[in-house]
Design a protein around this motif. Structure first.
Motif, PDB file in Angstrom:
ATOM      1  N   THR A 131      46.235  20.530  -7.092  1.00 30.89           N
ATOM      2  CA  THR A 131      46.015  20.062  -8.247  1.00 30.89           C
ATOM      3  C   THR A 131      44.602  20.189  -8.641  1.00 30.89           C
ATOM      4  OG1 THR A 131      47.556  17.967  -8.314  1.00 30.89           O
ATOM      5  CG2 THR A 131      45.834  18.039  -9.945  1.00 30.89           C
ATOM      6  N   LEU A 132      44.245  21.036  -9.775  1.00 29.57           N
ATOM      7  CA  LEU A 132      42.781  21.263  -9.971  1.00 29.57           C
ATOM      8  C   LEU A 132      42.412  20.297 -11.206  1.00 29.57           C
ATOM      9  CD1 LEU A 132      41.233  24.891 -10.672  1.00 29.57           C
ATOM     10  CD2 LEU A 132      40.916  22.762 -12.303  1.00 29.57           C
ATOM     11  N   VAL A 133      41.418  19.481 -10.863  1.00 28.35           N
ATOM     12  CA  VAL A 133      40.654  18.477 -11.824  1.00 28.35           C
ATOM     13  C   VAL A 133      39.474  19.080 -12.164  1.00 28.35           C
ATOM     14  CG1 VAL A 133      39.926  16.177 -12.358  1.00 28.35           C
ATOM     15  CG2 VAL A 133      42.014  16.787 -11.051  1.00 28.35           C
ATOM     16  N   ALA A 134      39.225  19.438 -13.584  1.00 28.01           N
ATOM     17  CA  ALA A 134      37.943  19.920 -13.989  1.00 28.01           C
ATOM     18  C   ALA A 134      37.202  19.210 -14.903  1.00 28.01           C
ATOM     19  CB  ALA A 134      38.333  21.500 -14.695  1.00 28.01           C
ATOM     20  N   THR A 135      36.166  19.472 -15.292  1.00 28.94           N
ATOM     21  CA  THR A 135      35.222  18.815 -16.110  1.00 28.94           C
ATOM     22  C   THR A 135      35.971  18.261 -17.388  1.00 28.94           C
ATOM     23  OG1 THR A 135      33.226  20.042 -15.272  1.00 28.94           O
ATOM     24  CG2 THR A 135      33.130  19.176 -17.672  1.00 28.94           C
ATOM     25  N   GLY A 136      35.836  17.353 -17.675  1.00 33.49           N
ATOM     26  CA  GLY A 136      36.446  16.536 -18.976  1.00 33.49           C
ATOM     27  C   GLY A 136      37.667  16.111 -18.709  1.00 33.49           C
ATOM     28  N   GLY A 137      38.082  15.908 -17.397  1.00 31.88           N
ATOM     29  CA  GLY A 137      39.418  15.445 -16.958  1.00 31.88           C
ATOM     30  C   GLY A 137      40.419  16.300 -17.228  1.00 31.88           C
ATOM     31  N   ARG A 138      40.325  17.454 -17.313  1.00 31.19           N
ATOM     32  CA  ARG A 138      41.425  18.541 -17.310  1.00 31.19           C
ATOM     33  C   ARG A 138      41.879  18.827 -16.215  1.00 31.19           C
ATOM     34  NH1 ARG A 138      36.970  20.001 -20.157  1.00 31.19           N
ATOM     35  NH2 ARG A 138      36.870  20.931 -22.279  1.00 31.19           N
ATOM     36  N   ALA A 139      43.214  18.841 -16.046  1.00 29.97           N
ATOM     37  CA  ALA A 139      44.086  18.865 -14.773  1.00 29.97           C
ATOM     38  C   ALA A 139      44.980  19.960 -14.873  1.00 29.97           C
ATOM     39  CB  ALA A 139      44.672  17.630 -14.214  1.00 29.97           C
ATOM     40  N   LEU A 140      45.359  20.637 -13.895  1.00 26.81           N
ATOM     41  CA  LEU A 140      46.625  21.394 -13.855  1.00 26.81           C
ATOM     42  C   LEU A 140      47.066  21.553 -12.474  1.00 26.81           C
ATOM     43  CD1 LEU A 140      45.838  25.556 -13.938  1.00 26.81           C
ATOM     44  CD2 LEU A 140      44.052  23.797 -14.138  1.00 26.81           C
ATOM     45  N   SER A 141      48.494  21.651 -12.272  1.00 23.54           N
ATOM     46  CA  SER A 141      49.130  21.655 -10.721  1.00 23.54           C
ATOM     47  C   SER A 141      50.097  22.742 -10.566  1.00 23.54           C
ATOM     48  CB  SER A 141      49.820  20.111 -10.934  1.00 23.54           C
ATOM     49  OG  SER A 141      50.450  19.916  -9.636  1.00 23.54           O
ATOM     50  N   LEU A 142      50.066  23.031  -9.220  1.00 26.41           N
ATOM     51  CA  LEU A 142      50.802  24.037  -9.143  1.00 26.41           C
ATOM     52  C   LEU A 142      51.563  23.633  -7.508  1.00 26.41           C
ATOM     53  CD1 LEU A 142      51.326  27.203  -9.388  1.00 26.41           C
ATOM     54  CD2 LEU A 142      49.739  27.504  -7.453  1.00 26.41           C
ATOM     55  N   ARG A 143      52.871  23.839  -7.503  1.00 30.69           N
ATOM     56  CA  ARG A 143      53.655  23.289  -6.387  1.00 30.69           C
ATOM     57  C   ARG A 143      54.250  24.363  -5.839  1.00 30.69           C
ATOM     58  NH1 ARG A 143      55.200  18.527  -4.010  1.00 30.69           N
ATOM     59  NH2 ARG A 143      57.245  18.613  -2.835  1.00 30.69           N
ATOM     60  N   PHE A 144      54.202  24.540  -4.601  1.00 27.46           N
ATOM     61  CA  PHE A 144      54.999  25.549  -3.773  1.00 27.46           C
ATOM     62  C   PHE A 144      56.454  25.153  -3.373  1.00 27.46           C
ATOM     63  CE2 PHE A 144      50.693  27.308  -3.627  1.00 27.46           C
ATOM     64  CZ  PHE A 144      50.885  28.617  -3.553  1.00 27.46           C
ATOM     65  N   VAL A 145      57.353  25.373  -3.558  1.00 26.64           N
ATOM     66  CA  VAL A 145      58.639  25.110  -3.540  1.00 26.64           C
ATOM     67  C   VAL A 145      59.597  25.882  -2.554  1.00 26.64           C
ATOM     68  CG1 VAL A 145      58.803  23.711  -5.516  1.00 26.64           C
ATOM     69  CG2 VAL A 145      59.659  26.022  -5.538  1.00 26.64           C
ATOM     70  N   ASP A 146      60.700  25.568  -1.718  1.00 28.23           N
ATOM     71  CA  ASP A 146      61.220  26.181  -0.836  1.00 28.23           C
ATOM     72  C   ASP A 146      62.360  27.313  -1.451  1.00 28.23           C
ATOM     73  OD1 ASP A 146      60.657  25.091   1.267  1.00 28.23           O
ATOM     74  OD2 ASP A 146      61.907  23.363   1.047  1.00 28.23           O
TER      75      ASP A 146
END
Length: 259
Positions: free
Chosen positions: A244-259
């Motif tokens: 999860t990347l959390v950036a200035t201003g509370g922006r967030a994006l998430s990347l999950r590696f699945v089987d």
């Protein structure tokens, strides 16, 4: 071995997820020759139906440059087959990659053509439609990441894939060098950085790219995405990991590696 033969090796490694021995140990010498391999591989990707949607910049970290014995970044193609979309989250199959690592950075959406060799950071900002925080997956077809500069350049700047957060024009009104991000791995903060880590300013990195591409007769075109380079150290990834990347201003994006 010629550029076409090395490109075929890289393509097989990409498709079969089987690493190869360093090209720099098997006759590939010099950055110019390495870019010829990269271009030959790109032609193979396009022939298979892939598409270039932009460019990525690598080696923006001084420490990594020193490690590889170079004094400037490198660049590669962004291929549509590994573009995981624009949004705040994505799941990607871990099996797509050989030895992935994750990094956080800023993506630029080009709005007007940028043709080097004398593009300035100010011109980059004026020609940019929007920017977005992004997660890049870097990967290496070279066994155990035993890379020299020739290896990573030939290997499409160690491209793996990328996820772009929501595009924002408003961010262009801010000083991009002062923006910050924190990268979390499975809930634990593992890396942090600011825009200044990217050659002093992310737009400076994009200007460098536009000017470097001019030597190849290539310009940055409207609609292309540019991944401007990492702000913090890369982190190893495997199946089950969530970043999860959390950036200035509370922006967030998430990347999950699945089987």
């Amino acid at each position: 071995m010629d550029a076409e033969a090395f490109a075929q090796e890289l393509e097989r490694a990409w498709e079969e997820r089987t690493p190869i021995e360093p090209l720099s140990e098997r006759g590939l010498k010099g950055v110019e020759a390495a870019y010829r391999v990269q271009e030959a591989w790109n032609r193979l990707r396009l022939a298979r139906g892939d598409r270039v949607v932009g460019h990525k910049i690598g080696l923006t970290s001084r420490a990594v440059q020193e490690q590889l014995g170079v004094d400037q970044p490198d660049f590669g193609h962004l291929w549509e087959s590994r573009f995981f979309g624009v949004g705040e989250r994505a799941e990607v199959p871990a099996s797509l990659f050989l030895q992935p690592r994750v990094e956080g950075e800023l993506a630029f959406l080009i709005g007007r053509r940028l043709q080097g060799p004398h593009v300035t950071p100010e011109e980059v900002l004026a020609a940019t439609e929007a920017v977005a925080f992004a997660v890049e997956i870097v990967d290496s077809r070279i066994r155990d990441w035993r890379i020299r500069i020739e290896d990573t350049v030939a290997d499409n700047a160690s491209f793996g894939g990328f996820l772009v957060g929501p595009w924002e024009r408003a961010l262009l009104e801010e000083d991009l060098s002062t923006l910050g991000l924190v990268l979390y791995k499975n809930g634990e903060a593992v890396a942090q950085g600011a825009g200044a880590a990217c050659l002093g300013h992310p737009a400076r990195a994009v200007a460098w790219l536009a000017n470097a591409l001019a030597a190849f007769g290539v310009a940055l075109e409207p609609g292309e995405v540019v991944m401007s380079g990492a702000w913090a150290p890369v982190q190893a990834a495997r199946a089950g990991d969530q970043f999860t990347l959390v950036a200035t201003g509370g922006r967030a994006l998430s990347l999950r590696f699945v089987d």
